[in-house]
Write a protein that holds these residues in place. Sequence first.
Motif, PDB file in Angstrom:
ATOM      1  N   HIS A 145       0.863  -1.181   0.000  1.00  0.00           N
ATOM      2  CA  HIS A 145       0.000   0.000   0.000  1.00  0.00           C
ATOM      3  C   HIS A 145       0.899   1.230   0.000  1.00  0.00           C
ATOM      4  O   HIS A 145       2.110   1.138   0.228  1.00  0.00           O
ATOM      5  N   CYS A 146       0.328   2.397  -0.252  1.00  0.00           N
ATOM      6  CA  CYS A 146       1.164   3.557  -0.563  1.00  0.00           C
ATOM      7  C   CYS A 146       1.264   4.577   0.569  1.00  0.00           C
ATOM      8  O   CYS A 146       1.682   5.717   0.339  1.00  0.00           O
ATOM      9  N   LEU A 147       0.914   4.176   1.804  1.00  0.00           N
ATOM     10  CA  LEU A 147       1.006   5.113   2.920  1.00  0.00           C
ATOM     11  C   LEU A 147       2.414   5.103   3.511  1.00  0.00           C
ATOM     12  O   LEU A 147       2.882   4.081   4.022  1.00  0.00           O
ATOM     13  N   ASN A 148       3.074   6.267   3.446  1.00  0.00           N
ATOM     14  CA  ASN A 148       4.416   6.436   3.993  1.00  0.00           C
ATOM     15  C   ASN A 148       4.319   7.408   5.161  1.00  0.00           C
ATOM     16  O   ASN A 148       3.950   8.571   4.979  1.00  0.00           O
ATOM     17  N   VAL A 149       4.595   6.937   6.371  1.00  0.00           N
ATOM     18  CA  VAL A 149       4.531   7.796   7.555  1.00  0.00           C
ATOM     19  C   VAL A 149       5.759   7.567   8.430  1.00  0.00           C
ATOM     20  O   VAL A 149       6.410   6.524   8.359  1.00  0.00           O
ATOM     21  N   GLY A 156      -0.398  10.486  14.611  1.00  0.00           N
ATOM     22  CA  GLY A 156      -0.689   9.361  13.739  1.00  0.00           C
ATOM     23  C   GLY A 156      -0.987   8.060  14.439  1.00  0.00           C
ATOM     24  O   GLY A 156      -1.274   7.061  13.779  1.00  0.00           O
ATOM     25  N   HIS A 157      -0.963   8.051  15.773  1.00  0.00           N
ATOM     26  CA  HIS A 157      -1.068   6.765  16.460  1.00  0.00           C
ATOM     27  C   HIS A 157      -2.492   6.334  16.731  1.00  0.00           C
ATOM     28  O   HIS A 157      -2.724   5.221  17.199  1.00  0.00           O
ATOM     29  N   ASN A 158      -3.465   7.173  16.435  1.00  0.00           N
ATOM     30  CA  ASN A 158      -4.865   6.750  16.454  1.00  0.00           C
ATOM     31  C   ASN A 158      -5.332   6.435  15.040  1.00  0.00           C
ATOM     32  O   ASN A 158      -6.082   5.490  14.811  1.00  0.00           O
ATOM     33  N   ASP A 159      -4.868   7.224  14.106  1.00  0.00           N
ATOM     34  CA  ASP A 159      -5.174   7.038  12.688  1.00  0.00           C
ATOM     35  C   ASP A 159      -3.918   7.438  11.931  1.00  0.00           C
ATOM     36  O   ASP A 159      -3.560   8.618  11.892  1.00  0.00           O
ATOM     37  N   THR A 160      -3.223   6.473  11.346  1.00  0.00           N
ATOM     38  CA  THR A 160      -1.930   6.770  10.727  1.00  0.00           C
ATOM     39  C   THR A 160      -2.028   7.796   9.607  1.00  0.00           C
ATOM     40  O   THR A 160      -1.037   8.447   9.274  1.00  0.00           O
ATOM     41  N   GLN A 166       2.763  12.382   7.002  1.00  0.00           N
ATOM     42  CA  GLN A 166       2.090  11.428   6.109  1.00  0.00           C
ATOM     43  C   GLN A 166       2.361  11.799   4.652  1.00  0.00           C
ATOM     44  O   GLN A 166       2.207  12.952   4.251  1.00  0.00           O
ATOM     45  N   ARG A 167       2.769  10.806   3.862  1.00  0.00           N
ATOM     46  CA  ARG A 167       3.029  11.010   2.440  1.00  0.00           C
ATOM     47  C   ARG A 167       2.528   9.810   1.643  1.00  0.00           C
ATOM     48  O   ARG A 167       2.375   8.716   2.189  1.00  0.00           O
ATOM     49  N   ILE A 168       2.286  10.033   0.360  1.00  0.00           N
ATOM     50  CA  ILE A 168       1.924   8.937  -0.539  1.00  0.00           C
ATOM     51  C   ILE A 168       3.180   8.503  -1.283  1.00  0.00           C
ATOM     52  O   ILE A 168       3.808   9.286  -2.002  1.00  0.00           O
ATOM     53  N   TRP A 169       3.529   7.252  -1.053  1.00  0.00           N
ATOM     54  CA  TRP A 169       4.721   6.669  -1.674  1.00  0.00           C
ATOM     55  C   TRP A 169       4.605   6.698  -3.199  1.00  0.00           C
ATOM     56  O   TRP A 169       3.557   6.413  -3.757  1.00  0.00           O
ATOM     57  N   GLY A 170       5.687   7.061  -3.859  1.00  0.00           N
ATOM     58  CA  GLY A 170       5.712   7.094  -5.320  1.00  0.00           C
ATOM     59  C   GLY A 170       5.099   8.343  -5.911  1.00  0.00           C
ATOM     60  O   GLY A 170       5.114   8.528  -7.130  1.00  0.00           O
ATOM     61  N   PHE A 171       4.557   9.205  -5.049  1.00  0.00           N
ATOM     62  CA  PHE A 171       4.010  10.496  -5.470  1.00  0.00           C
ATOM     63  C   PHE A 171       4.681  11.622  -4.685  1.00  0.00           C
ATOM     64  O   PHE A 171       5.248  12.539  -5.254  1.00  0.00           O
ATOM     65  N   GLU A 172       4.650  11.484  -3.354  1.00  0.00           N
ATOM     66  CA  GLU A 172       5.336  12.451  -2.491  1.00  0.00           C
ATOM     67  C   GLU A 172       6.665  11.918  -1.972  1.00  0.00           C
ATOM     68  O   GLU A 172       7.354  12.593  -1.211  1.00  0.00           O
ATOM     69  N   ASN A 187       6.420  -1.568   6.711  1.00  0.00           N
ATOM     70  CA  ASN A 187       5.026  -1.644   7.146  1.00  0.00           C
ATOM     71  C   ASN A 187       4.048  -1.282   6.035  1.00  0.00           C
ATOM     72  O   ASN A 187       2.835  -1.261   6.264  1.00  0.00           O
ATOM     73  N   GLN A 188       4.543  -1.012   4.827  1.00  0.00           N
ATOM     74  CA  GLN A 188       3.664  -0.884   3.663  1.00  0.00           C
ATOM     75  C   GLN A 188       3.338  -2.238   3.053  1.00  0.00           C
ATOM     76  O   GLN A 188       2.419  -2.346   2.241  1.00  0.00           O
TER      77      GLN A 188
END
Length: 446
Positions: A145-149, A156-160, A166-172, A187-188
């Motif tokens: 998945h594309c969530l990079n944190v 982020g520990h209740n909702d990553t 928070q960034r989108i992998w392959g975009f940010e 963890n992706q």
Amino acid sequence: MTQLGEIQQAILNGDSAAVGSLPVPESYRGVTVHADEVDMFEGLESRDKDPRKSLHVDDVPVPELGPGEALVAVMASAINYNTVWTSIFEPIPTFKFLKKYGKLSPLAKRHDLPYHVVGSDLSGVVLRTGVGVHNWKPGDEVVAHCLNVELEGPDGHNDTMLDTEQRIWGFETNFGGLAEIALVKANQLMPKPDHLTWEEAASPGLVNSTAYRQLVSRNGADMKQGDVVLIWGASGGLGSYATQYALNGGAIPVCVVSSPEKAAICRKLGAELIIDRSAEGYKFWKNETEQDPKEWQRFGAKIRELTGGEDPDIVFEHPGRETFGASVYAARKGGTIVTCASTSGYLHQYDNRYLWMNLKRIIGSHFANYRESWEANRLIAKGLIHPTLSKTYPLEETGQAALDVHRNAHQGKVGVLALAPEEGLGVRDEEKRAKHIEGINAFRGA
């Protein structure tokens, strides 16, 4: 045979476990945009910008592997709208994201380069893992998945998705999935569904998780059985998953499409209530600055005609400026408009009277957190939700694949082969596949 060729051959031979003993090459081919070309489309309208001119296939160095990270041999990837945005340098060139990320730490500095390896989906095999990784090992077959944190702060520990970094992998971030090798945070990684081919397994990632959070999760619309759900672009990359989630969850999808061919795909998925907006001729805008409320009313009447007089409980929004006024109008009293994108423009206009006087809600939804991504992938693995892959290109033709999505000349998802030499490889459970083959192939050839 090259080092990358040896890795490819081991995977194709079904000996993924051998991958860990093979050396990692010094370079690989990746689809890139170049920092010195960000002005190449200056003066052109968005629709006239051609991703085939800006997306390159370059040999690039394999990045340094950091703690908590993994290098993955990419068998297949897919096109998302963020790749289109990257390729046409809108709304801003992604090099601004990379530069900002590069200031975070010495390790993040790796991402700030004059080229950007793009792509936010992959299926493949783990090559190496960094210090501190214990859930994954070389040879594991995975999707990402594309969530990079970073998760160093509390947010982020209740909702990553709420992490301050928070960034989108392959975009940010750099080193994305449209390549032969990709760098991800460990963890992706998620298990590859064993009944799917490489290209099928790669295609759901971003859009499937996004649709899950937007529609199903409590962080989104919290859909329940019997809800009427208006779905824009219901046969597209995102909408095709929303349609499946609505049907699978006992809701009633009203699918908005733009052609008879796209309507036929929605019917194949099991949807019955369909609006072909091209055939109906809706013109929500009189001109560049003024909308037409009479068209909203005509659209709302069409929805009620199909539903037996009911307005949508949920509007699944992503076109943005073109449709948002109609979406706010169409939602029922107390209903929800949940939005995750603005592919037709970011500056939305709507009549606020329909929102406040009818107690409607607008919810912003962006990708998905770790748990939501895992749950969405689990549903794919169980055959309850299916890939919507319609066409696959080789890595060298990624520009054409992105152009298809840019011009809405596609159905479902468009895949890209990386190390996989042809389609149809990577299936590990033929019996499960046979049970779901009709759903898997619903978009093929569309």
